[in-house]
Design a protein around this motif. Structure first.
Motif, PDB file in Angstrom:
ATOM      1  N   VAL A  41       0.835  -1.203   0.000  1.00 39.43           N
ATOM      2  CA  VAL A  41       0.000   0.000   0.000  1.00 39.43           C
ATOM      3  C   VAL A  41       0.869   1.253   0.000  1.00 39.43           C
ATOM      4  O   VAL A  41       0.613   2.195  -0.747  1.00 39.43           O
ATOM      5  CB  VAL A  41      -0.958  -0.004   1.211  1.00 39.43           C
ATOM      6  CG1 VAL A  41      -1.684   1.322   1.331  1.00 39.43           C
ATOM      7  CG2 VAL A  41      -1.942  -1.151   1.094  1.00 39.43           C
ATOM      8  N   MET A  42       1.902   1.259   0.797  1.00 40.30           N
ATOM      9  CA  MET A  42       2.764   2.445   0.875  1.00 40.30           C
ATOM     10  C   MET A  42       3.475   2.711  -0.451  1.00 40.30           C
ATOM     11  O   MET A  42       3.723   3.863  -0.800  1.00 40.30           O
ATOM     12  CB  MET A  42       3.795   2.298   2.005  1.00 40.30           C
ATOM     13  CG  MET A  42       3.171   2.360   3.395  1.00 40.30           C
ATOM     14  SD  MET A  42       2.157   3.838   3.673  1.00 40.30           S
ATOM     15  CE  MET A  42       3.381   5.111   3.611  1.00 40.30           C
ATOM     16  N   ASP A  43       3.781   1.662  -1.208  1.00 40.59           N
ATOM     17  CA  ASP A  43       4.403   1.860  -2.519  1.00 40.59           C
ATOM     18  C   ASP A  43       3.452   2.607  -3.448  1.00 40.59           C
ATOM     19  O   ASP A  43       3.856   3.510  -4.172  1.00 40.59           O
ATOM     20  CB  ASP A  43       4.795   0.522  -3.152  1.00 40.59           C
ATOM     21  CG  ASP A  43       5.932  -0.154  -2.417  1.00 40.59           C
ATOM     22  OD1 ASP A  43       6.701   0.546  -1.723  1.00 40.59           O
ATOM     23  OD2 ASP A  43       6.040  -1.388  -2.534  1.00 40.59           O
ATOM     24  N   GLY A  44       2.180   2.219  -3.437  1.00 40.95           N
ATOM     25  CA  GLY A  44       1.184   2.905  -4.254  1.00 40.95           C
ATOM     26  C   GLY A  44       1.010   4.349  -3.855  1.00 40.95           C
ATOM     27  O   GLY A  44       0.899   5.234  -4.704  1.00 40.95           O
ATOM     28  N   LEU A  45       1.008   4.612  -2.551  1.00 40.91           N
ATOM     29  CA  LEU A  45       0.887   5.994  -2.071  1.00 40.91           C
ATOM     30  C   LEU A  45       2.100   6.819  -2.495  1.00 40.91           C
ATOM     31  O   LEU A  45       1.964   7.960  -2.931  1.00 40.91           O
ATOM     32  CB  LEU A  45       0.737   6.023  -0.555  1.00 40.91           C
ATOM     33  CG  LEU A  45      -0.567   5.473  -0.005  1.00 40.91           C
ATOM     34  CD1 LEU A  45      -0.527   5.449   1.518  1.00 40.91           C
ATOM     35  CD2 LEU A  45      -1.754   6.279  -0.493  1.00 40.91           C
TER      36      LEU A  45
END
Length: 73
Positions: A41-45
């Protein structure tokens, strides 16, 4: 998630953040997946903060060309 929200700038959040979130759902609805992601998720953000989203039609050629216009604010 709006960039200011992903960056943790909570004092910048207002109704525009909600409008951004609603508008960000369009590419996901059209292509069947969000413009960024595929990992944590943090990669997408982080991608949403640092990169331009890919052209909508690059994910699905059936998306009408008129919907290709648009992008970041």
């Amino acid at each position: 998630m709006a960039p200011e929200q992903a960056a943790g700038r909570v004092r910048s959040l207002d109704r525009r953040t909600d409008v951004y979130g609603l508008g960000a759902t369009l590419p996901a609805l059209l292509a069947g997946r969000p413009p960024f992601g595929g990992g944590a998720v943090m990669d997408g953000l982080r991608q949403g903060l640092d990169a331009e989203p890919p052209p909508r039609r690059s994910r699905d050629r059936d998306i009408p060309q008129d919907l290709e216009a648009g992008g970041r604010r």
